[in-house]
Design a protein around this motif. Structure first.
Motif, PDB file in Angstrom:
ATOM      1  N   ALA A  91      -4.698  10.337  -4.841  1.00 47.67           N
ATOM      2  CA  ALA A  91      -4.047   9.618  -3.747  1.00 47.67           C
ATOM      3  C   ALA A  91      -5.066   9.092  -2.745  1.00 47.67           C
ATOM      4  CB  ALA A  91      -3.042  10.533  -3.053  1.00 47.67           C
ATOM      5  N   ALA A  92      -6.071   9.920  -2.393  1.00 51.00           N
ATOM      6  CA  ALA A  92      -7.073   9.505  -1.404  1.00 51.00           C
ATOM      7  C   ALA A  92      -7.908   8.336  -1.924  1.00 51.00           C
ATOM      8  CB  ALA A  92      -7.966  10.689  -1.052  1.00 51.00           C
ATOM      9  N   CYS A  93      -8.297   8.398  -3.186  1.00 48.57           N
ATOM     10  CA  CYS A  93      -9.102   7.318  -3.755  1.00 48.57           C
ATOM     11  C   CYS A  93      -8.275   6.043  -3.929  1.00 48.57           C
ATOM     12  CB  CYS A  93      -9.696   7.752  -5.091  1.00 48.57           C
ATOM     13  SG  CYS A  93     -10.988   9.015  -4.953  1.00 48.57           S
ATOM     14  N   ALA A  94      -7.006   6.200  -4.314  1.00 52.88           N
ATOM     15  CA  ALA A  94      -6.140   5.028  -4.478  1.00 52.88           C
ATOM     16  C   ALA A  94      -5.937   4.324  -3.143  1.00 52.88           C
ATOM     17  CB  ALA A  94      -4.800   5.447  -5.065  1.00 52.88           C
ATOM     18  N   ARG A  95      -5.772   5.097  -2.089  1.00 49.74           N
ATOM     19  CA  ARG A  95      -5.580   4.510  -0.762  1.00 49.74           C
ATOM     20  C   ARG A  95      -6.814   3.720  -0.337  1.00 49.74           C
ATOM     21  NH1 ARG A  95      -3.993   8.779   3.641  1.00 49.74           N
ATOM     22  NH2 ARG A  95      -6.004   9.583   2.945  1.00 49.74           N
ATOM     23  N   ALA A  96      -8.007   4.238  -0.666  1.00 48.60           N
ATOM     24  CA  ALA A  96      -9.241   3.526  -0.313  1.00 48.60           C
ATOM     25  C   ALA A  96      -9.455   2.297  -1.195  1.00 48.60           C
ATOM     26  CB  ALA A  96     -10.426   4.475  -0.442  1.00 48.60           C
ATOM     27  N   PHE A  97      -9.069   2.400  -2.470  1.00 49.34           N
ATOM     28  CA  PHE A  97      -9.319   1.325  -3.425  1.00 49.34           C
ATOM     29  C   PHE A  97      -8.355   0.157  -3.234  1.00 49.34           C
ATOM     30  CE2 PHE A  97      -9.612  -0.652  -7.638  1.00 49.34           C
ATOM     31  CZ  PHE A  97     -10.986  -0.611  -7.859  1.00 49.34           C
ATOM     32  N   TYR A  98      -7.134   0.461  -2.736  1.00 43.11           N
ATOM     33  CA  TYR A  98      -6.117  -0.579  -2.538  1.00 43.11           C
ATOM     34  C   TYR A  98      -5.716  -0.636  -1.061  1.00 43.11           C
ATOM     35  CZ  TYR A  98      -5.611  -0.567  -7.625  1.00 43.11           C
ATOM     36  OH  TYR A  98      -5.835  -0.657  -8.973  1.00 43.11           O
ATOM     37  N   PRO A  99      -6.602  -1.077  -0.192  1.00 42.90           N
ATOM     38  CA  PRO A  99      -6.303  -1.070   1.252  1.00 42.90           C
ATOM     39  C   PRO A  99      -5.149  -1.983   1.644  1.00 42.90           C
ATOM     40  CG  PRO A  99      -8.316  -2.308   0.809  1.00 42.90           C
ATOM     41  CD  PRO A  99      -7.954  -1.614  -0.472  1.00 42.90           C
ATOM     42  N   ALA A 100      -4.880  -3.023   0.833  1.00 44.68           N
ATOM     43  CA  ALA A 100      -3.797  -3.953   1.171  1.00 44.68           C
ATOM     44  C   ALA A 100      -2.438  -3.261   1.174  1.00 44.68           C
ATOM     45  CB  ALA A 100      -3.772  -5.120   0.189  1.00 44.68           C
ATOM     46  N   ALA A 101      -2.328  -2.152   0.438  1.00 43.91           N
ATOM     47  CA  ALA A 101      -1.048  -1.448   0.364  1.00 43.91           C
ATOM     48  C   ALA A 101      -0.594  -0.944   1.728  1.00 43.91           C
ATOM     49  CB  ALA A 101      -1.150  -0.275  -0.611  1.00 43.91           C
ATOM     50  N   SER A 102      -1.546  -0.684   2.615  1.00 48.60           N
ATOM     51  CA  SER A 102      -1.197  -0.154   3.935  1.00 48.60           C
ATOM     52  C   SER A 102      -0.478  -1.186   4.806  1.00 48.60           C
ATOM     53  CB  SER A 102      -2.453   0.346   4.652  1.00 48.60           C
ATOM     54  OG  SER A 102      -3.334  -0.739   4.909  1.00 48.60           O
ATOM     55  N   ARG A 103      -0.464  -2.454   4.371  1.00 51.37           N
ATOM     56  CA  ARG A 103       0.227  -3.486   5.147  1.00 51.37           C
ATOM     57  C   ARG A 103       1.739  -3.469   4.928  1.00 51.37           C
ATOM     58  NH1 ARG A 103      -3.945  -7.150   3.107  1.00 51.37           N
ATOM     59  NH2 ARG A 103      -2.353  -8.425   2.077  1.00 51.37           N
ATOM     60  N   ILE A 104       2.197  -2.708   3.945  1.00 51.58           N
ATOM     61  CA  ILE A 104       3.615  -2.673   3.611  1.00 51.58           C
ATOM     62  C   ILE A 104       4.339  -1.624   4.452  1.00 51.58           C
ATOM     63  CG2 ILE A 104       5.299  -2.259   1.779  1.00 51.58           C
ATOM     64  CD1 ILE A 104       3.653  -4.830   1.449  1.00 51.58           C
ATOM     65  N   PRO A 155       6.815   7.181  -9.149  1.00 52.01           N
ATOM     66  CA  PRO A 155       5.600   7.200  -9.967  1.00 52.01           C
ATOM     67  C   PRO A 155       4.441   7.889  -9.261  1.00 52.01           C
ATOM     68  CG  PRO A 155       5.993   5.002  -9.093  1.00 52.01           C
ATOM     69  CD  PRO A 155       7.173   5.828  -8.702  1.00 52.01           C
ATOM     70  N   GLU A 156       3.321   8.047  -9.977  1.00 58.43           N
ATOM     71  CA  GLU A 156       2.132   8.667  -9.393  1.00 58.43           C
ATOM     72  C   GLU A 156       1.606   7.803  -8.244  1.00 58.43           C
ATOM     73  OE1 GLU A 156       0.933  11.536  -9.981  1.00 58.43           O
ATOM     74  OE2 GLU A 156       1.689  12.121 -11.965  1.00 58.43           O
ATOM     75  N   SER A 157       0.870   8.446  -7.344  1.00 54.67           N
ATOM     76  CA  SER A 157       0.367   7.759  -6.150  1.00 54.67           C
ATOM     77  C   SER A 157      -0.431   6.504  -6.500  1.00 54.67           C
ATOM     78  CB  SER A 157      -0.501   8.716  -5.326  1.00 54.67           C
ATOM     79  OG  SER A 157      -1.588   9.214  -6.101  1.00 54.67           O
ATOM     80  N   LEU A 158      -1.262   6.576  -7.532  1.00 54.19           N
ATOM     81  CA  LEU A 158      -2.061   5.413  -7.913  1.00 54.19           C
ATOM     82  C   LEU A 158      -1.167   4.231  -8.268  1.00 54.19           C
ATOM     83  CD1 LEU A 158      -4.695   3.985  -8.649  1.00 54.19           C
ATOM     84  CD2 LEU A 158      -4.604   5.124 -10.889  1.00 54.19           C
ATOM     85  N   ASP A 159      -0.089   4.492  -9.018  1.00 54.12           N
ATOM     86  CA  ASP A 159       0.831   3.417  -9.389  1.00 54.12           C
ATOM     87  C   ASP A 159       1.502   2.828  -8.146  1.00 54.12           C
ATOM     88  OD1 ASP A 159       0.404   3.898 -12.199  1.00 54.12           O
ATOM     89  OD2 ASP A 159       1.660   5.672 -11.969  1.00 54.12           O
ATOM     90  N   LEU A 160       1.835   3.691  -7.193  1.00 58.96           N
ATOM     91  CA  LEU A 160       2.469   3.211  -5.966  1.00 58.96           C
ATOM     92  C   LEU A 160       1.525   2.315  -5.170  1.00 58.96           C
ATOM     93  CD1 LEU A 160       4.283   6.503  -4.912  1.00 58.96           C
ATOM     94  CD2 LEU A 160       5.376   4.366  -5.606  1.00 58.96           C
ATOM     95  N   TYR A 161       0.276   2.753  -5.020  1.00 57.40           N
ATOM     96  CA  TYR A 161      -0.682   1.934  -4.266  1.00 57.40           C
ATOM     97  C   TYR A 161      -0.926   0.600  -4.961  1.00 57.40           C
ATOM     98  CZ  TYR A 161      -1.836   5.565  -0.880  1.00 57.40           C
ATOM     99  OH  TYR A 161      -1.783   6.481   0.145  1.00 57.40           O
ATOM    100  N   ARG A 162      -0.969   0.607  -6.282  1.00 56.74           N
ATOM    101  CA  ARG A 162      -1.133  -0.658  -7.016  1.00 56.74           C
ATOM    102  C   ARG A 162       0.053  -1.589  -6.757  1.00 56.74           C
ATOM    103  NH1 ARG A 162      -2.791   1.998 -12.736  1.00 56.74           N
ATOM    104  NH2 ARG A 162      -5.067   1.850 -12.608  1.00 56.74           N
ATOM    105  N   GLY A 187       2.936  16.172  -5.069  1.00 59.57           N
ATOM    106  CA  GLY A 187       2.024  15.337  -4.302  1.00 59.57           C
ATOM    107  C   GLY A 187       1.879  13.905  -4.741  1.00 59.57           C
ATOM    108  N   ARG A 188       2.919  13.304  -5.303  1.00 61.75           N
ATOM    109  CA  ARG A 188       2.819  11.909  -5.738  1.00 61.75           C
ATOM    110  C   ARG A 188       2.833  10.919  -4.584  1.00 61.75           C
ATOM    111  NH1 ARG A 188       6.823  11.861 -11.037  1.00 61.75           N
ATOM    112  NH2 ARG A 188       5.320  12.761 -12.490  1.00 61.75           N
ATOM    113  N   VAL A 189       3.314  11.330  -3.413  1.00 65.24           N
ATOM    114  CA  VAL A 189       3.372  10.394  -2.282  1.00 65.24           C
ATOM    115  C   VAL A 189       2.371  10.776  -1.189  1.00 65.24           C
ATOM    116  CG1 VAL A 189       5.744   9.685  -2.713  1.00 65.24           C
ATOM    117  CG2 VAL A 189       5.311  11.663  -1.254  1.00 65.24           C
ATOM    118  N   ARG A 190       1.368  11.546  -1.555  1.00 65.16           N
ATOM    119  CA  ARG A 190       0.342  11.922  -0.574  1.00 65.16           C
ATOM    120  C   ARG A 190      -0.356  10.683  -0.035  1.00 65.16           C
ATOM    121  NH1 ARG A 190      -0.947  16.878   0.513  1.00 65.16           N
ATOM    122  NH2 ARG A 190      -0.238  18.601  -0.802  1.00 65.16           N
ATOM    123  N   GLY A 191      -0.570  10.682   1.263  1.00 62.30           N
ATOM    124  CA  GLY A 191      -1.283   9.581   1.896  1.00 62.30           C
ATOM    125  C   GLY A 191      -0.431   8.394   2.265  1.00 62.30           C
ATOM    126  N   LEU A 192       0.783   8.316   1.729  1.00 65.46           N
ATOM    127  CA  LEU A 192       1.664   7.200   2.062  1.00 65.46           C
ATOM    128  C   LEU A 192       2.350   7.469   3.399  1.00 65.46           C
ATOM    129  CD1 LEU A 192       3.397   6.484  -1.356  1.00 65.46           C
ATOM    130  CD2 LEU A 192       1.755   5.011  -0.198  1.00 65.46           C
TER     131      LEU A 192
END
Length: 489
Positions: A91-104, A155-162, A187-192
Motif C-alpha cells: 500500500a505504501a509503495c503503491a501510494r508513492a508510485f501512483y500519486p495522482a490517485a490522491s486527487r480522487i 481489490p488489493e491496494s495496488l489495484d485500487l491505486y492504479r 489491510g487492502r485499503v491501507r493508506g487510502l
C-alpha cells in the motif's frame, strides 16, 4: 522512481543495499504472472497461495527486487528486502508510485447488506451532478466510461491505486467503493483516505473468517478510524442499527445519522412503496428532499437515505441529489424484476444472509402481493451457523419455500441442505427441497399463481455456480426467463 524513494515511505525494512536503493522501478505487482522487466515484486500470503512461492518466477520474468515479510528464498538473498507486513508495504509503495490517485475524493461503504445498491445510488448522484466517477464493488469496477469485471468486492491496494490514478488522468474527481470487512482486516485499503465513510448495517455473515460478531464489527469499524491515513471528514451511519450506534468517531469527523426514527438527523417520512417504486420525504437540518425512485421496499429507503446523506456531505445541491436518486433505475441482481408477461412478479435478489432474506420478503410484502414464494440456498465452505437461520427466516416470512443449492463449492450439496432444513422445519411453512437449482427455479415458477411474488434469492448478479466438480455458467435471470418463456409457449 528509485527503489530507495519508494521504500522511504516504509520505516522498518532490511536488506536494502546501496545498489538496490539506486534501482529505477518501472512497475509494481504482487502477481508473478504480470511481472515485467524492471518491476518490483511483492510476496505475501494470499487467500489461494503464498506469493513467496513465486518469487523465483517473478525474478526470472524480470523483477529486480522482492519485498516480503518472510525469510529469503534460496538464490534470491541479494534482491530480497524484508518488511514487517507485505500488504502494508504494498500500500505504501503503491501510494508513492501512483500519486495522482490522491486527487480522487473517496467514499467507502461498509456493512453487511446494502453496500452495492448504496454505491450505485451515490455514483448516480455524482454523475448526475456532472462529475466523472469511479465505482468499485461486488458487481463491477467502473472507471469513467470503462467497465471492468470485479475480481473481489474490494481489490488489493495496488489495484485500487492504479484504478484511481487512471480515473484522475481521465479528469475524474469522485470514486465510490464497497469496503468489505475482509479487506479492512487484512489491510487492502491501507493508506487510502476516505472523505466520507458509510455504514449500512451489521447482521451475521462471514463468521467463518471473523469467528465472532464483535470481531466482525471491529473490522467494519476500522473504516471510520483510518488505516495509515486520517479518519474520514464525514461519517454516514444507520442510526436504526444497534451496531451503527456503537461506532466511535474521531472528533474531527462529522456524523450524519440516517434512519426512520425521529432521533436520526436525516430521516424518511411519508414513505409510499408500489410496484413502480418509492416516494418519500427526507427531512434534515438543511431542509427536505422529495425523493422518487424506481426501487421498491423499505430496505431501499435506507439505501437512499445513506446515498442522500453522502451527496450532501460533499456539498452537492439538494436538487442534484434528488435527480441522482431518480436516475438510478436499477442495480443488477438487487430485487431485479424478470418480466416475460407472466401474471405474477419474479425478482432476483442477492440476499444471502438471514437479515437480507427477511428484507427481500418484506419488500415483496410491501407490494400487497397475494403470496410470497422464496427460493434460496446456502453457500458451501462458508459460515455454517447461518444456514439454519436463513432457513428459519425464509420459512417464517414466506408462504412457500423452495430450498436449493447456491454455490456448494467443495461441500456435499445435500449436507448444506440439511443444515438449512434445521431452521426451515421450525415452522409449518410448506416447502420443497431440490438440490438442482434450475429444477428448483422451475418448480417455484410452476407453483406461482396470479398476484404472487417469487423471490429467487442468493446469487443475484452472479453468472456462475461453483459446484464440487468446478465452476459452470449459471445465471438466475437467464434461467428464469427461459422457463417463463417456455411456460408462456
Amino acid at each position: 522512481m528509485t527503489l530507495g524513494e519508494l521504500l522511504a515511505h516504509i520505516p522498518d525494512h532490511a536488506g536494502l543495499t546501496p545498489s538496490l536503493r539506486a534501482l529505477t522501478i518501472d512497475g509494481l505487482d504482487y502477481d508473478s504472472r504480470r511481472i515485467q522487466p524492471g518491476w518490483l515484486f511483492f510476496a505475501f500470503p494470499g487467500e489461494q497461495a503464498d506469493g513467496n512461492q513465486f518469487a523465483a518466477t517473478a525474478h526470472e520474468r524480470g523483477a529486480v527486487a522482492v519485498i516480503s515479510e518472510s525469510e529469503p528464498r534460496a538464490g534470491l538473498d541479494d534482491i530480497w528486502i524484508r518488511v514487517p507486513s507485505g500488504r502494508t508495504a504494498l500500500a505504501a509503495c503503491a501510494r508513492a508510485f501512483y500519486p495522482a490517485a490522491s486527487r480522487i475524493s473517496l467514499t467507502g461503504i461498509t456493512g453487511t447488506n446494502g453496500k452495492t445498491t448504496t454505491s450505485y445510488l451515490i455514483d448516480s448522484i455524482f454523475r448526475t451532478s456532472g462529475r466523472t466517477t469511479g465505482l468499485v464493488g461486488t458487481i463491477e469496477y467502473r472507471i469513467g466510461g470503462e467497465h471492468l469485471p470485479a475480481v473481489n468486492t474490494t481489490p488489493e491496494s495496488l489495484d485500487l491505486y492504479r484504478l484511481f490514478s487512471t480515473l484522475a488522468e481521465q479528469g475524474g474527481s469522485h470514486a465510490t467503493m464497497e469496503v468489505s470487512s475482509h479487506a479492512l482486516e487484512i489491510g487492502r485499503v491501507r493508506g487510502l483516505h476516505f472523505d466520507t465513510a458509510v455504514f449500512t448495517n451489521l447482521t451475521q455473515d462471514h463468521l467463518d473468517f471473523h469467528k465472532s460478531m464483535d470481531a466482525y464489527f471491529g473490522a467494519k469499524s476500522r473504516l471510520f478510524e483510518g488505516q495509515d491515513a486520517a479518519p474520514p471528514e464525514h461519517a454516514v451511519i444507520n442510526y436504526d442499527d444497534e451496531w451503527g450506534r456503537q461506532i466511535r468517531l474521531d472528533r474531527a469527523t462529522r456524523a450524519w445519522w440516517y434512519g426512520m426514527t425521529p432521533a436520526a438527523s436525516l430521516r424518511a417520512t411519508n414513505v409510499v412503496s408500489t410496484f413502480n417504486g418509492l416516494r418519500c420525504n427526507l427531512a434534515y437540518d438543511g431542509g427536505t428532499l422529495k425523493i422518487q425512485s424506481p426501487m421498491v421496499g423499505q430496505i431501499n429507503v435506507y439505501n437512499i437515505l445513506a446515498a442522500c446523506a453522502t451527496g450532501l456531505s460533499f456539498g452537492i445541491e439538494p436538487a442534484a441529489v434528488e435527480a441522482g436518486i431518480a436516475a438510478c433505475q436499477s442495480v443488477p441482481g438487487r430485487f431485479e424484476r424478470i418480466d416475460e408477461g407472466q401474471p405474477f412478479l419474479v425478482v432476483v435478489d442477492y440476499a444471502h444472509t438471514p437479515d437480507a432474506i427477511r428484507n427481500a420478503i418484506a419488500a415483496a410484502r410491501s407490494l400487497d402481493c397475494k403470496r410470497v414464494i422464496t427460493l434460496f440456498g446456502c453457500g458451501g465452505d462458508r459460515d455454517r451457523s447461518k444456514r439454519p437461520l436463513m432457513g428459519a427466516a425464509a420459512a417464517q416470512y414466506s408462504d412457500y419455500v423452495v430450498l436449493t443449492s447456491d454455490n456448494p463449492r467443495s461441500e456435499d450439496p445435500i449436507s448444506i441442505l440439511n443444515d438449512a432444513l434445521v431452521g426451515l422445519r421450525r415452522f409449518d411453512t410448506p416447502h420443497h427441497v431440490e438440490a438442482d437449482r434450475e429444477s428448483a427455479i422451475r418448480h417455484a415458477l410452476n407453483h406461482a399463481e396470479a398476484g404472487d411474488i417469487v423471490i429467487l434469492a442468493g446469487k443475484g448478479h452472479e453468472t456462475y455456480q461453483i459446484l464440487p466438480g468446478g465452476r459452470i455458467h449459471f445465471d438466475d435471470r437467464e434461467v428464469a426467463r427461459k422457463i417463463l418463456r417456455g411456460m408462456a409457449a
